[in-house]
Motif scaffolding. Structure first.
Motif, PDB file in Angstrom:
ATOM      1  N   SER A   1       0.834  -1.212   0.000  1.00 19.50           N
ATOM      2  CA  SER A   1       0.000   0.000   0.000  1.00 19.50           C
ATOM      3  C   SER A   1       0.863   1.254   0.000  1.00 19.50           C
ATOM      4  O   SER A   1       0.489   2.291  -0.559  1.00 19.50           O
ATOM      5  N   GLY A   2       2.052   1.143   0.605  1.00 18.90           N
ATOM      6  CA  GLY A   2       2.967   2.280   0.660  1.00 18.90           C
ATOM      7  C   GLY A   2       3.478   2.726  -0.689  1.00 18.90           C
ATOM      8  O   GLY A   2       4.027   3.834  -0.818  1.00 18.90           O
ATOM      9  N   LEU A   3       3.309   1.898  -1.723  1.00 15.46           N
ATOM     10  CA  LEU A   3       3.739   2.283  -3.068  1.00 15.46           C
ATOM     11  C   LEU A   3       2.903   3.421  -3.636  1.00 15.46           C
ATOM     12  O   LEU A   3       3.331   4.093  -4.586  1.00 15.46           O
ATOM     13  N   ALA A   4       1.737   3.642  -3.050  1.00 18.08           N
ATOM     14  CA  ALA A   4       0.875   4.716  -3.549  1.00 18.08           C
ATOM     15  C   ALA A   4       1.552   6.080  -3.399  1.00 18.08           C
ATOM     16  O   ALA A   4       1.381   6.964  -4.244  1.00 18.08           O
ATOM     17  N   LYS A   5       2.321   6.249  -2.341  1.00 21.50           N
ATOM     18  CA  LYS A   5       2.945   7.554  -2.089  1.00 21.50           C
ATOM     19  C   LYS A   5       3.973   7.920  -3.150  1.00 21.50           C
ATOM     20  O   LYS A   5       3.882   9.005  -3.752  1.00 21.50           O
ATOM     21  N   PRO A   6       4.993   7.085  -3.448  1.00 15.80           N
ATOM     22  CA  PRO A   6       5.934   7.468  -4.512  1.00 15.80           C
ATOM     23  C   PRO A   6       5.281   7.544  -5.880  1.00 15.80           C
ATOM     24  O   PRO A   6       5.711   8.331  -6.729  1.00 15.80           O
ATOM     25  N   HIS A   7       4.197   6.771  -6.087  1.00 17.46           N
ATOM     26  CA  HIS A   7       3.480   6.871  -7.363  1.00 17.46           C
ATOM     27  C   HIS A   7       2.795   8.224  -7.483  1.00 17.46           C
ATOM     28  O   HIS A   7       2.850   8.874  -8.533  1.00 17.46           O
ATOM     29  N   ARG A   8       2.171   8.673  -6.392  1.00 19.97           N
ATOM     30  CA  ARG A   8       1.514   9.989  -6.421  1.00 19.97           C
ATOM     31  C   ARG A   8       2.524  11.100  -6.669  1.00 19.97           C
ATOM     32  O   ARG A   8       2.247  12.038  -7.427  1.00 19.97           O
ATOM     33  N   LYS A   9       3.685  11.007  -6.045  1.00 23.34           N
ATOM     34  CA  LYS A   9       4.707  12.046  -6.238  1.00 23.34           C
ATOM     35  C   LYS A   9       5.179  12.079  -7.685  1.00 23.34           C
ATOM     36  O   LYS A   9       5.376  13.154  -8.259  1.00 23.34           O
ATOM     37  N   LEU A  10       5.366  10.901  -8.266  1.00 24.83           N
ATOM     38  CA  LEU A  10       5.787  10.837  -9.662  1.00 24.83           C
ATOM     39  C   LEU A  10       4.701  11.395 -10.576  1.00 24.83           C
ATOM     40  O   LEU A  10       4.981  12.182 -11.486  1.00 24.83           O
ATOM     41  N   ALA A  11       3.457  11.004 -10.333  1.00 25.99           N
ATOM     42  CA  ALA A  11       2.351  11.489 -11.160  1.00 25.99           C
ATOM     43  C   ALA A  11       2.208  13.003 -11.055  1.00 25.99           C
ATOM     44  O   ALA A  11       1.963  13.692 -12.059  1.00 25.99           O
ATOM     45  N   LYS A  12       2.356  13.533  -9.853  1.00 25.67           N
ATOM     46  CA  LYS A  12       2.268  14.983  -9.652  1.00 25.67           C
ATOM     47  C   LYS A  12       3.369  15.706 -10.411  1.00 25.67           C
ATOM     48  O   LYS A  12       3.133  16.751 -11.045  1.00 25.67           O
ATOM     49  N   ALA A  13       4.582  15.131 -10.386  1.00 26.84           N
ATOM     50  CA  ALA A  13       5.704  15.739 -11.102  1.00 26.84           C
ATOM     51  C   ALA A  13       5.466  15.722 -12.609  1.00 26.84           C
ATOM     52  O   ALA A  13       5.796  16.684 -13.311  1.00 26.84           O
ATOM     53  N   VAL A  14       4.890  14.641 -13.115  1.00 26.17           N
ATOM     54  CA  VAL A  14       4.588  14.557 -14.550  1.00 26.17           C
ATOM     55  C   VAL A  14       3.557  15.611 -14.939  1.00 26.17           C
ATOM     56  O   VAL A  14       3.703  16.315 -15.946  1.00 26.17           O
ATOM     57  N   ARG A  15       2.502  15.732 -14.135  1.00 27.64           N
ATOM     58  CA  ARG A  15       1.429  16.695 -14.455  1.00 27.64           C
ATOM     59  C   ARG A  15       1.934  18.130 -14.447  1.00 27.64           C
ATOM     60  O   ARG A  15       1.423  18.991 -15.164  1.00 27.64           O
ATOM     61  N   ALA A  16       2.949  18.385 -13.656  1.00 25.92           N
ATOM     62  CA  ALA A  16       3.463  19.755 -13.537  1.00 25.92           C
ATOM     63  C   ALA A  16       4.355  20.175 -14.700  1.00 25.92           C
ATOM     64  O   ALA A  16       4.672  21.359 -14.844  1.00 25.92           O
ATOM     65  N   LEU A  17       4.724  19.218 -15.542  1.00 25.93           N
ATOM     66  CA  LEU A  17       5.655  19.524 -16.627  1.00 25.93           C
ATOM     67  C   LEU A  17       4.959  20.213 -17.798  1.00 25.93           C
ATOM     68  O   LEU A  17       3.830  19.864 -18.149  1.00 25.93           O
ATOM     69  N   PRO A  18       5.637  21.146 -18.446  1.00 23.53           N
ATOM     70  CA  PRO A  18       5.111  21.731 -19.683  1.00 23.53           C
ATOM     71  C   PRO A  18       5.276  20.746 -20.849  1.00 23.53           C
ATOM     72  O   PRO A  18       5.852  19.665 -20.679  1.00 23.53           O
ATOM     73  N   ALA A  19       4.783  21.130 -22.002  1.00 21.94           N
ATOM     74  CA  ALA A  19       4.853  20.241 -23.162  1.00 21.94           C
ATOM     75  C   ALA A  19       6.298  19.906 -23.538  1.00 21.94           C
ATOM     76  O   ALA A  19       6.597  18.784 -23.954  1.00 21.94           O
ATOM     77  N   ASP A  20       7.179  20.876 -23.395  1.00 25.11           N
ATOM     78  CA  ASP A  20       8.595  20.666 -23.711  1.00 25.11           C
ATOM     79  C   ASP A  20       9.413  20.925 -22.437  1.00 25.11           C
ATOM     80  O   ASP A  20       9.942  22.019 -22.247  1.00 25.11           O
TER      81      ASP A  20
END
Length: 310
Positions: A180-199
């Motif tokens: 269940s603890g894997l949810a935390k690093p997954h959320r951080k990675l997903a948040k970082a991806v969403r924050a990126l611009p197109a380039d």
């Protein structure tokens, strides 16, 4: 402190003869201690080769063992007591020395492969170019050797070994599910991806790779405690994060190599400058190739992580 007085074997660190074993039903703290035990043994096993420099793979594997320990302590360090965070910081100190030499190993190895494919008339200049990085690597290696011969390194080894035997009160009273603890690093990675611009800037993609690596190492730890029905899903997540790491690793290696060639071009001309320019052009193409596919590899990671928690 001389190298003769440094702990060089698991026994000299007070570790048991055999690695700690952890069964799926064991408490999470036992899996954390077992992971630290495995990685400190791996670090010790690859240290002699790292010192000698005979095979760059030893340094690479020593660095991987260190990174895995840092990741475990970041995610689950509270399970083994208050000493986890200081040890993680000290592992970061050692990681800087290992990383500096490893970056040169990757660069030198890649440049030699590239230059070997050039016309014969350009290879002599190419070898002279590589020799500049070989000399810089030697300087970094001397710094690393001093670090590995220091009292600070000896203390670090002993502190890690103590964590393999430590158990906090909270670890006993509070349940902790590594899967269940894997949810935390997954959320951080997903948040970082969403924050990126197109380039995205190069540094942001490098940071993204680090997030992905943390998720991968967390999944490796969780795999040892997973239930049978979870095992296949964790394996899929491990494969996806490894592929993601590979793509972004290619990107980062290309960025570094291109930047190094720019530095060469600022100080030399003639045949060596010509070869540096050719290499820079190739590296920028390699960078573009990685940028074209990294989002696809991220989607595979995202899907695998979501499937695990569905």
């Amino acid at each position: 402190m001389t190298t003769e007085s440094l702990p060089r074997t698991p026994a000299e660190l007070g570790l048991p003869e055999l690695p700690i074993a952890a069964l799926p039903a064991d408490p999470a703290v036992h899996h954390v201690r077992a992971k630290l035990d495995r990685e400190i043994r791996a670090l010790l096993a690859h240290e002699p080769g790292t010192r000698s420099g005979a095979d760059p793979e030893d340094l690479h594997q020593m660095r991987v063992a260190l990174r895995r320990m840092r990741s475990v302590l970041k995610l689950s360090g509270e399970l083994v007591g208050d000493g986890a965070e200081p040890v993680r910081a000290e592992l970061g100190w050692l990681g800087q020395s290992l990383g500096e030499v490893r970056d040169y190993d990757v660069l030198i190895g890649h440049l030699r492969e590239v230059i070997a494919g050039f016309e014969v008339r350009d290879q002599a200049a190419g070898r002279r170019l590589v020799s500049k990085f070989v000399a810089e690597r030697a300087t970094a290696k001397r710094r690393l050797t001093r670090a590995l011969s220091s009292a600070r390194y000896s203390t670090l080894l002993r502190e890690v070994s103590l964590l393999t035997r430590a158990e906090s009160t909270s670890a006993v009273t509070r349940p902790h599910d590594l899967v269940s603890g894997l949810a935390k690093p997954h959320r951080k990675l997903a948040k970082a991806v969403r924050a990126l611009p197109a380039d995205p800037p190069d540094d942001d993609l490098h940071a993204l790779r680090i997030h992905g690596k943390k998720l991968r190492y967390a999944a490796e730890l969780a795999q040892t405690s997973a239930k049978k029905k979870q095992t296949a899903k964790i394996k899929q997540l491990l494969k996806a994060t490894k592929d993601f790491q590979t793509v972004l690793g290619e990107h980062q290696d290309a960025v570094i190599a291109a930047e190094r060639m720019r530095t060469i071009l600022e100080s030399v001309d003639g045949p060596m400058g010509f070869v540096a320019g050719r290499i820079a052009e190739r590296e920028l193409s390699r960078r573009a190739e990685a940028r074209a596919v990294w989002r696809k590899s991220w989607k595979a990671v995202d899907s695998a992580a979501k499937a695990l928690h569905a």
